[in-house]
Design an enzyme around this catalytic site. Structure first.
Site, PDB file in Angstrom:
ATOM      1  N   HIS A  65     -26.747  11.144  18.960  1.00  0.00           N
ATOM      2  CA  HIS A  65     -26.214  10.262  17.915  1.00  0.00           C
ATOM      3  C   HIS A  65     -24.865   9.674  18.347  1.00  0.00           C
ATOM      4  O   HIS A  65     -24.658   8.453  18.285  1.00  0.00           O
ATOM      5  CB  HIS A  65     -26.061  11.055  16.607  1.00  0.00           C
ATOM      6  CG  HIS A  65     -25.568  10.243  15.451  1.00  0.00           C
ATOM      7  ND1 HIS A  65     -26.397   9.798  14.450  1.00  0.00           N
ATOM      8  CD2 HIS A  65     -24.318   9.787  15.121  1.00  0.00           C
ATOM      9  CE1 HIS A  65     -25.689   9.114  13.572  1.00  0.00           C
ATOM     10  NE2 HIS A  65     -24.416   9.100  13.958  1.00  0.00           N
ATOM     11  N   GLU A  66     -23.954  10.539  18.794  1.00  0.00           N
ATOM     12  CA  GLU A  66     -22.626  10.054  19.202  1.00  0.00           C
ATOM     13  C   GLU A  66     -22.713   9.232  20.486  1.00  0.00           C
ATOM     14  O   GLU A  66     -21.972   8.258  20.654  1.00  0.00           O
ATOM     15  CB  GLU A  66     -21.676  11.239  19.389  1.00  0.00           C
ATOM     16  CG  GLU A  66     -21.431  12.067  18.133  1.00  0.00           C
ATOM     17  CD  GLU A  66     -20.868  11.251  16.987  1.00  0.00           C
ATOM     18  OE1 GLU A  66     -20.175  10.245  17.244  1.00  0.00           O
ATOM     19  OE2 GLU A  66     -21.124  11.611  15.821  1.00  0.00           O
ATOM     20  N   PRO A  78       0.830  -1.218   0.000  1.00  0.00           N
ATOM     21  CA  PRO A  78       0.000   0.000   0.000  1.00  0.00           C
ATOM     22  C   PRO A  78       0.855   1.255   0.000  1.00  0.00           C
ATOM     23  O   PRO A  78       2.046   1.213   0.350  1.00  0.00           O
ATOM     24  CB  PRO A  78      -0.802  -0.128   1.312  1.00  0.00           C
ATOM     25  CG  PRO A  78      -0.693  -1.553   1.717  1.00  0.00           C
ATOM     26  CD  PRO A  78       0.610  -2.040   1.196  1.00  0.00           C
ATOM     27  N   PRO A  79       0.287   2.391  -0.362  1.00  0.00           N
ATOM     28  CA  PRO A  79       1.060   3.648  -0.352  1.00  0.00           C
ATOM     29  C   PRO A  79       1.525   4.012   1.059  1.00  0.00           C
ATOM     30  O   PRO A  79       0.798   3.818   2.035  1.00  0.00           O
ATOM     31  CB  PRO A  79       0.056   4.681  -0.881  1.00  0.00           C
ATOM     32  CG  PRO A  79      -0.978   3.892  -1.598  1.00  0.00           C
ATOM     33  CD  PRO A  79      -1.064   2.577  -0.919  1.00  0.00           C
ATOM     34  N   GLY A  80       2.743   4.536   1.152  1.00  0.00           N
ATOM     35  CA  GLY A  80       3.257   5.033   2.421  1.00  0.00           C
ATOM     36  C   GLY A  80       3.889   3.995   3.318  1.00  0.00           C
ATOM     37  O   GLY A  80       4.234   4.296   4.461  1.00  0.00           O
ATOM     38  N   THR A  81       4.064   2.765   2.834  1.00  0.00           N
ATOM     39  CA  THR A  81       4.604   1.717   3.699  1.00  0.00           C
ATOM     40  C   THR A  81       6.127   1.652   3.677  1.00  0.00           C
ATOM     41  O   THR A  81       6.713   0.891   4.441  1.00  0.00           O
ATOM     42  CB  THR A  81       4.038   0.344   3.293  1.00  0.00           C
ATOM     43  OG1 THR A  81       4.180   0.173   1.871  1.00  0.00           O
ATOM     44  CG2 THR A  81       2.574   0.240   3.647  1.00  0.00           C
ATOM     45  N   ASP A  84     -22.329   6.313   8.253  1.00  0.00           N
ATOM     46  CA  ASP A  84     -22.557   5.048   8.961  1.00  0.00           C
ATOM     47  C   ASP A  84     -23.252   4.046   8.048  1.00  0.00           C
ATOM     48  O   ASP A  84     -22.871   2.865   7.994  1.00  0.00           O
ATOM     49  CB  ASP A  84     -23.432   5.291  10.206  1.00  0.00           C
ATOM     50  CG  ASP A  84     -22.788   6.264  11.178  1.00  0.00           C
ATOM     51  OD1 ASP A  84     -21.547   6.342  11.173  1.00  0.00           O
ATOM     52  OD2 ASP A  84     -23.520   6.934  11.924  1.00  0.00           O
ATOM     53  N   LYS A 104       8.299   1.642   0.569  1.00  0.00           N
ATOM     54  CA  LYS A 104       8.951   0.971  -0.558  1.00  0.00           C
ATOM     55  C   LYS A 104      10.097   1.815  -1.106  1.00  0.00           C
ATOM     56  O   LYS A 104      11.219   1.317  -1.305  1.00  0.00           O
ATOM     57  CB  LYS A 104       7.916   0.693  -1.659  1.00  0.00           C
ATOM     58  CG  LYS A 104       6.772  -0.189  -1.210  1.00  0.00           C
ATOM     59  CD  LYS A 104       5.807  -0.490  -2.339  1.00  0.00           C
ATOM     60  CE  LYS A 104       5.054   0.745  -2.780  1.00  0.00           C
ATOM     61  NZ  LYS A 104       4.160   1.275  -1.732  1.00  0.00           N
TER      62      LYS A 104
END
Length: 663
Positions: free
Chosen positions: A459-460, A237-240, A534, A242
């Site tokens: 709601h929260e 994945p991006p940002g790992t 949700d 490489k």
């Protein structure tokens, strides 16, 4: 002996433009001043000319018909008069031709000529009147060659731009367009990254370190009959990390390292991409043993296919064909290893992925809790902290974060501390940075009516209540009704890091997600649009249970997931219309069951839900401790040791219980 600290002044470099500028100045000077040598010629009027003519001062008048001007030459006797003393002086520069003393614009030629003839006749003058045309060689030449100069200049400019700038190289300018754009890493001048700077990624780092060892000590491996791998593909994945791994290889390897992007092969001219591939491997072979790193290789490595319009391969496919040939063809490049990185391995050509080209595929996954702790240690080195940070706590607070995300957290925490005029970064700054990255920027000045604020609070509170009461739902960290990003309120959870997920776990998560809308229904007997995100989340989860993971009894152990990604571009479904109708029914049934379950949980704990919502309206932000005061200790609470391993509740020591409460 005193040292001479004076730095030698750089001499100006000679340029051909100097010569061009000098020639232009000479031509302009010749045009404006050369013909008359800074002469003393004065402009006069028609009435003055007629007076001079009556006095017999004029020897000759030359009428230039194409410029409507007349040039007046005086006699020698007239030059001795005081009235003409200004024009009698000699010019600054001597000239070969005669210089007129006066010049005038005569207007209408016929009227001007008749006036002169009449004066000559009245005064019996022998003044010479001649007619002539004036030609400007410089302007004529300029008008003739200017279009050609402009066309040639524009052509040279475009060719330089297409060839990558005005800088020369082997072949120079337009002939340099087929040369490789790879940057050769120089360990003496470039910033050096070592494997110590790469935290986590133990398996990937081990394989990459072995590639460096291949080039440093090839006899160790070839003495047993083995062959050095041709290439390694970093996938993840991006940002790992490489590209960071490739930088570490460049810093550790004592061999030439060529770095470029897949898009560097793409050009508007036919055959340029393949030419650059050939030139790249030629340079690498000349400097072997060496390493080539191609970042984002999917730019040229996409699966090949016939062009639907012309029926022929396009330029990108020609570039890929050349790359395939260079990596494993008749002209094998010995001791040249190719590293490549991509986050879209599913679209790469199968011929590129086979053994003999990219022998190894190294998967660089998102870091786990232990690796995140190591990454924090690396990125916290330059950060000035005000306390000894609990890295295990920070690692647990950032589930699903990549290495780039963690670097962003550390940087954002430092910026937040600086914004608050602090001298060092504290633990709270890191928590604020995580909130900022996950939820977005706080918008305390957003206009919200009291009724809307009350709805958001319930709601929260509904999310928090249902998640607190379900075993497999993620434990709550904090809840806020302060708008942040695009959300009007939000709740932070600390999800358990699972490698496999069971149906009851997914159902509990869906039920907790629907707790917000369920709370609106239970308290107000109305629903609102605030549950959009949700509903989107639970619908995707339910669809995944039915169509991907085979977790539905009606559909059975079937999956319609295509790992190659080819089905995304098709217009047909892998199932019939009857199955599609059944899938829709099962998805709706799963979501509705969890919604009714959430309503039942909230009806059971309605008084605690109300108390939590009122406290949320009062404080705007509440934490786990506030829920414990209302609901009591969560019976499903999990505890972790220093290594991130789970500890059963019955085996917790009093000291560990106190530590967990503080956390």
């Amino acid at each position: 002996m005193a040292k001479d600290n004076k730095t030698p002044q750089k001499k100006p470099r000679f340029s051909a433009w100097w010569i061009y500028g000098l020639i232009a100045i000479l031509l302009i000077g010749f045009q404006f001043f050369g013909g008359e040598g800074f002469s003393t010629t004065k402009k006069t009027t028609t009435s003055e000319l007629q007076e001079y003519l009556r006095n017999g001062d004029i020897q000759k008048i030359i009428i230039i018909t194409n410029t409507d001007q007349a040039r007046v030459y005086l006699t020698d006797e007239a030059l001795q008069k005081d009235v003409h003393k200004d024009v009698a002086e000699k010019p600054l520069f001597p000239t070969t031709g005669a210089i007129p003393q006066y010049i005038l614009d005569y207007g209408d030629l016929q009227l001007f000529q008749s006036d002169i003839d009449e004066i000559k006749k009245e005064n019996s003058l022998d003044t010479i009147v001649e007619f002539d045309k004036e030609s400007n060689l410089f302007m004529d030449l300029l008008i003739t060659i200017l279009p050609f100069v402009l066309i040639i200049g524009i052509w040279i400019y475009l060719m330089r731009r297409m060839s990558g700038g005005a800088g020369g190289g082997a072949g120079g300018q337009i002939f340099n367009i087929g040369k490789s754009k790879a940057k050769l890493f120089d360990e003496k001048t470039d910033t050096r990254t070592s494997f110590q700077d790469v935290a986590g990624l133990e398996g990937a780092k081990e394989e990459v370190e072995e590639i460096v060892e291949f080039l440093k000590n090839p006899d160790k491996y070839t003495s047993l009959g083995g062959k050095i791998p041709k290439g390694a593909l970093l996938v993840g994945p991006p940002g790992t990390g490489k590209t960071l791994l490739a930088k570490a290889v460049a810093g550790e390897a004592k061999v030439p390292f060529f770095s470029l992007s897949g898009s560097d092969f793409v050009e508007m001219f036919v055959g340029v991409g393949a030419s650059r591939v050939r030139d790249l491997f030629k340079q690498a072979k000349d400097k072997s043993p060496s390493i080539i790193f191609i970042d984002e290789i999917d730019a040229i490595g996409r699966a090949r296919g016939k062009n639907n319009i012309t029926g022929s391969n396009d330029e990108r496919e020609n570039t890929l064909n050349q790359l395939l040939t260079e990596m494993d063809g008749f002209g094998t490049n010995t001791n040249v290893i190719v590293l490549a990185a991509t986050n879209r391995a599913d679209v790469l050509d199968k011929a590129l992925m086979r053994a003999g080209r990219f022998d190894r595929q190294i998967y660089v996954d998102l870091p786990d809790i232990r690796e995140r702790k190591e990454i924090f240690e690396v990125h916290l080195r330059p950060i000035k902290t005000s306390e000894t940070l609990d890295l295990d706590f920070l690692a647990r607070q950032t589930p699903g974060f990549s290495g780039a995300d963690i670097a962003n957290v550390c940087n954002e925490a430092a910026l937040i501390a600086a914004r608050k005029e602090k001298k060092a970064v504290s633990k709270q700054d890191f928590l604020d940075a995580v909130d900022r990255i996950v939820g977005g920027l706080e918008k305390k000045n957003k206009i919200i009516t009291p009724e809307e604020k009350r709805t958001i609070a319930y709601h929260e509170a509904g999310h928090a209540t249902v998640s607190w009461m379900l075993e497999h739902a993620a434990p709550l960290v904090k809840v806020t009704i302060v708008p942040r990003g695009q959300s009007l309120g939000s709740a932070w959870y600390l999800p358990e890091e699972r490698l496999i997920v069971r149906p009851e776990q997914m159902q509990d998560e869906m039920c907790a997600t629907l707790g917000g809308r369920a709370a609106e229904k239970v308290i107000f007997d109305k629903i609102s649009t605030g549950a959009l995100s949700d509903l989107e989340k639970v619908t995707k989860q339910a669809r995944a249970m039915v169509t991907i993971y085979g977790m539905n009894d009606e559909i059975g152990n079937l999956t319609y997931y295509d790992s190659s990604g080819q089905s995304e571009y098709g217009f047909t479904k892998p199932y019939s219309e009857q199955t599609a109708q059944k899938i829709d029914e099962e998805i709706s049934k799963i979501v509705e069951e969890q919604y009714q379950r959430a309503i039942a949980v909230l009806h059971e704990h309605k008084d605690k839900l109300t108390a939590l919502a009122e406290r949320l309206l009062e404080k705007e932000v509440i934490f786990k401790e506030d829920l414990e005061k209302i609901f009591g200790r969560r019976p499903f609470e999990k505890h972790f040791d220093q290594k991130g391993q789970e500890i059963p509740s019955d085996k917790l020591t009093p000291e560990e219980e106190t530590t967990e409460e503080n956390k």
